[in-house]
Design an enzyme around this catalytic site. Structure first.
Site, PDB file in Angstrom:
ATOM      1  N   CYS A 270       0.919  -1.846   0.359  1.00 22.49           N
ATOM      2  CA  CYS A 270       0.454   0.091   0.218  1.00 22.49           C
ATOM      3  C   CYS A 270       0.963   0.841   0.174  1.00 22.49           C
ATOM      4  CB  CYS A 270      -1.064   0.184   1.451  1.00 22.49           C
ATOM      5  SG  CYS A 270       0.196   0.601   2.981  1.00 22.49           S
ATOM      6  N   HIS A 318      -2.764   1.382   7.044  1.00 21.18           N
ATOM      7  CA  HIS A 318      -3.090   1.349   5.231  1.00 21.18           C
ATOM      8  C   HIS A 318      -2.752   2.751   4.715  1.00 21.18           C
ATOM      9  CE1 HIS A 318      -4.230  -1.054   1.846  1.00 21.18           C
ATOM     10  NE2 HIS A 318      -5.401  -0.255   1.437  1.00 21.18           N
ATOM     11  N   HIS A 330      -5.627   1.349  -4.579  1.00 22.27           N
ATOM     12  CA  HIS A 330      -4.992   1.501  -2.959  1.00 22.27           C
ATOM     13  C   HIS A 330      -4.245   0.020  -3.475  1.00 22.27           C
ATOM     14  CE1 HIS A 330      -8.037  -1.517  -0.582  1.00 22.27           C
ATOM     15  NE2 HIS A 330      -8.278  -0.565  -1.297  1.00 22.27           N
TER      16      HIS A 330
END
Length: 355
Positions: A270, A318, A330
């Site tokens: 990520c 994240h 993402h």
């Protein structure tokens, strides 16, 4: 002759009865186990598996960010150590040259009987050069004294560099040990998630990987394969050219696989995707989510514009790139490629505007 009488059946009592009952229960338990009707682990539903896999992926991603941070620091320590070693080698070369110069002077004095240079000149057969020679001797003495001082200074500097190199080496080894621990944790979490998914049928697995944390449950624009078209409401213009370039890069990478620790160009985690997107726009970002959230200016969820970084979970484990209309791009987790997803599918932790 004695008569052969049939023995009478006597009721079981005391310890004999208890032993028989125990044997009977044991036999029943064994039979039940072989029949497969014992107390086995309850079968998880796909929803339960999805929840467990999501949690494992989140934990693995948090460990991945720790790994990324430790690797960044290990790489920096390695560069510093190499620089210190190179500088120490250069200093040692200069020290050798200075020592050679001192050795030449010492040898000359020995050949001349160790006499003071001024006395040697006074006894010279050419007194007309005395004053010039005396001045030279003074300069030679000064140079010798300066050379000794330089040698001493260089020795101290080399020792300082060696001490700093030892500190960097200890730091590097500590970071390498941290890398191993994080890597082991990541692999354990991902291995457990894989085992859970393997218990499901292929259709159930597909449901988990497309609807889990990394999926697109709330996105009507996602056909389920991760290669998502533009948001339903149409694209939103980025506030500047560099943000627009980062968003364009992220769109180009939709469908790329998730690989923990990867920063592109063909696979990402990520924070690696975010870093690569802004690198393509000429902006250097830190490697980890918890460092990236401190970059730029914090913005609220209601202020989001394309190119903003959106962060999730309390541990800031994240990150995605906001692209407008409540959506982001993402890199979710190993079960799902880079994709378009709604910002609201995970616990929102904050956002920053890099440029």
């Amino acid at each position: 002759m004695a008569a052969h009488r049939k023995p009478r059946n006597r009721p079981l009592g005391g310890s004999t009865a208890r032993t028989a009952a125990t044997l009977a229960l044991a036999g029943a338990a064994t039979a039940t186990a072989f029949d497969g009707t014992g107390h086995a682990e309850p079968q998880r539903t796909p929803d339960q598996v999805r929840a467990e896999v999501d949690e494992l992926y989140q934990e693995a991603e948090a460990a991945t960010e720790k790994y990324n941070g430790a690797k960044e620091k290990a790489d920096a320590a390695q560069r510093r150590l190499r620089s210190l070693q190179d500088e120490a080698a250069r200093r040692e070369d200069r020290l050798d040259s200075a020592r050679d110069a001192l050795g030449t002077v010492a040898a000359a004095q020995y050949r001349n009987g160790g006499l003071d240079p001024a006395l040697q000149l006074a006894l010279s057969a050419d007194p007309d050069q005395y004053l010039e020679g005396a001045e030279f001797a003074e300069r030679a003495g000064d140079r010798q004294s300066a050379a000794v001082t330089r040698v001493r200074d260089q020795l101290r500097e080399i020792e300082r560099l060696r001490g700093a190199a030892r500190i960097e080496l200890a730091s590097l080894r500590s970071r390498q040990a941290e890398l191993k621990r994080s890597k082991r944790t990541i692999n354990e979490k991902l291995g457990t998630a894989r085992q859970l998914l393997d218990r499901l049928s292929p259709p159930e697995q597909a449901g988990v990987t497309t609807e889990g944390t990394g999926g697109n449950r709330a996105s009507r624009a996602d056909p389920g394969d991760g290669r998502t078209a533009l948001p339903v409401a149409g694209p939103v213009a980025a506030p500047g050219p560099r943000a627009a370039a980062a968003v364009a890069y992220a769109y180009q990478k939709i469908g790329s696989p998730y690989v923990w620790g990867a920063t592109g160009p063909n696979a990402f985690d990520c924070s690696g995707l975010v870093q690569a997107a802004y690198r393509s726009a000429g902006v250097a970002l830190p490697r980890t989510t918890y460092a990236q959230i401190s970059t730029g200016r914090r913005v609220s969820r209601s202020e989001l514009l394309p190119g903003d970084l959106v962060f999730f979970y309390s541990g800031i484990s994240h990150v995605g790139i906001y692209v407008g209309n409540g959506q982001m791009i993402h890199a979710p987790n190993p079960s799902a490629p880079v994709r378009l997803a709604p910002v609201g599918q995970m616990p929102f932790a904050g956002a920053t505007r890099v440029v």
